[in-house]
Enzyme design. Structure first.
Site, PDB file in Angstrom:
ATOM      1  N   GLY A 265       0.862  -1.183   0.000  1.00 18.23           N
ATOM      2  CA  GLY A 265       0.000   0.000   0.000  1.00 18.23           C
ATOM      3  C   GLY A 265       0.893   1.225   0.000  1.00 18.23           C
ATOM      4  CB  CYS A 332     -13.084  22.337  18.295  1.00 18.02           C
ATOM      5  SG  CYS A 332     -13.280  23.710  19.367  1.00 18.02           S
TER       6      CYS A 332
END
Ligand code: LLP
Length: 404
Positions: A265, A332
């Site tokens: 990969g 956040c």
């Protein structure tokens, strides 16, 4: 050998397509594929691209055009691969903890299947017996890989059937007269040491003679690429040499020539990818100078999830003075790409490029904080192509019928 895409070129792409932006360089993928083919030329090998790293359809089509097969980890990856034009015979489905219904679907599609539990192996045997050859994923009990979260072959891992349970596999094969044509192991990702693969094959040599229909052994993926200067990488040429020696020491363990499969990969796509962000805010504090970019771990999770290192370059000021910055995202929640990193002097509005962003970058992105996923661009033969549009607000709203 293709050069890396230059800072000036990346900056041009950022200006044209906007940020945050994923960019992939086709020729780099080709170079990596050809390197594997060359390294293993003396061994009967086949490569299946582990598409969980990056499934953009155009990347799949490009890798198919190079001649590789594809390794899938869900039925949807299988369907994407079919959609991208891979034939079923070139699609390998290495399942993991899935419902048997998905395996039935894969069988109907005619793809190559690896089964990773005794439970699903029994269901497969009961339903298909001798009629459909199948592979078995074994857990070799080897600890390998660059981080515990990406180590999959050790003796506490959920993956594969523990090799110490091989008697149970053999009993099922006999009971249902099954044709086991492949034995599979995958020990982890970012494996530096070629000997890990050799250790894996040594374990397989002990069990191979029990499977009369065997045609291949699959050593999985996990080749490590370079993330920073002087990084240790998997020496694939050395690995090929060591595998040839291992086979020479165990001539014909299956009574016939076995093909060796790999599922790379990262090796194929990591270095082909760049992730470009723009600096929103610079915040000087007593502890650090924070550079906040227009992205976060919602787009590139590897630093926060695996403590992964990605080289970061200021492509707007490549000749500037070196300074130390902490590069953070706008999510956040604690969202750090790099701590105290040397980067050329940064100004608000500059573009920062993250390297090695081809594998598990866009693919692991999310809409956390209701942010939109980036666009993707392919550079091939000096041309650029938009291969995924930037998401829009409508993409967040679709699939949510209004019921209140
Ligand atoms: N084959 C199997 C069965 C796998 O599970 C994997 C990766 C591969 C092949 C390909 O491994 P590679 O050549 O890419 O190392 N998201 C993590 C990596 C997770 C790998 C999961 N399985 C990261 O960003 O480092």
């Amino acid at each position: 050998m293709p050069e890396q895409l230059s800072p000036a070129y990346l900056k041009k792409l950022a200006n044209t397509y906007g940020t945050p932006l994923y960019v992939y360089h086709a020729e780099k993928i080709k170079e990596q594929y050809e390197r594997l083919q060359k390294a293993f030329a003396q061994i009967n090998t086949r490569f299946f691209y582990a598409c969980k790293a990056l499934t953009n359809l155009n990347i799949l089509r490009y890798i198919r055009s190079l001649g590789a097969g594809v390794d899938c980890s869900s039925i949807f990856e299988v369907k994407l691969a079919l959609h991208a034009g891979f034939s079923a015979a070139n699609i390998l489905y290495t399942s993991n903890g899935i419902n048997f219904i998905e395996i039935e679907e894969a069988q109907q599609l005619g793809v190559i299947i690896n089964i990773d539990s005794l439970s699903n192996l029994e269901k497969f045997g009961r339903k298909y017996g001798h009629t459909y050859p199948v592979g078995v994923r074994l857990r070799p009990n080897i600890l390998a890989g660059g981080h515990i979260k990406i180590s999959t072959g050790h003796d506490k891992s959920k993956f594969g059937i523990p090799v110490d349970q091989i008697d149970k596999v053999i009993a099922l094969v006999e009971k249902y007269n099954m044709r086991i044509n492949d034995l599979h192991i995958h020990t982890g990702s970012d494996i530096k040491d070629a000997d890990v693969f050799v250790k894996g094959i040594e374990i397989l040599f002990d069990v191979i003679p029990h499977f009369a229909d065997l045609e291949s052994i699959d050593l999985g993926g996990g080749f490590k690429v370079s993330y920073q200067e002087n990084d240790t990488v998997t020496d694939v040429e050395l690995l090929a040499k060591k595998l040839a020696e291992a086979f020479a020491a165990h001539p014909n363990p299956a009574g016939r020539l076995l093909q060796v499969w790999f599922e790379p990969g990262k090796f194929l796509v990591s270095e082909s990818g760049y992730f470009i962000t723009c600096v929103n805010v610079i915040k000087e504090t007593s502890s650090a100078v924070f550079v906040s970019v227009d992205s976060g771990f919602n787009h590139l999770i590897r630093p926060m999830f695996y403590d992964a290192y990605h080289r970061i370059e200021n492509i707007s000021n490549p000749e500037g003075e070196w300074q130390k910055y902490s590069v953070v995202g706008n999510i956040c929640e604690t969202d750090t790409f790099a701590w105290d990193r040397n980067i050329r002097e940064v100004h608000e509005g500059d573009y920062l490029a993250f390297y090695n962003a081809g594998a598990y970058g866009f693919e692991m992105s999310s809409n956390f904080n209701s942010r939109l996923r980036p666009a993707e661009v392919l550079v091939k033969d000096g041309q650029t192509h938009l291969i995924r549009e930037r998401e829009k607000l409508e993409d967040l709203l679709k699939n949510q019928p209004r019921v209140l």
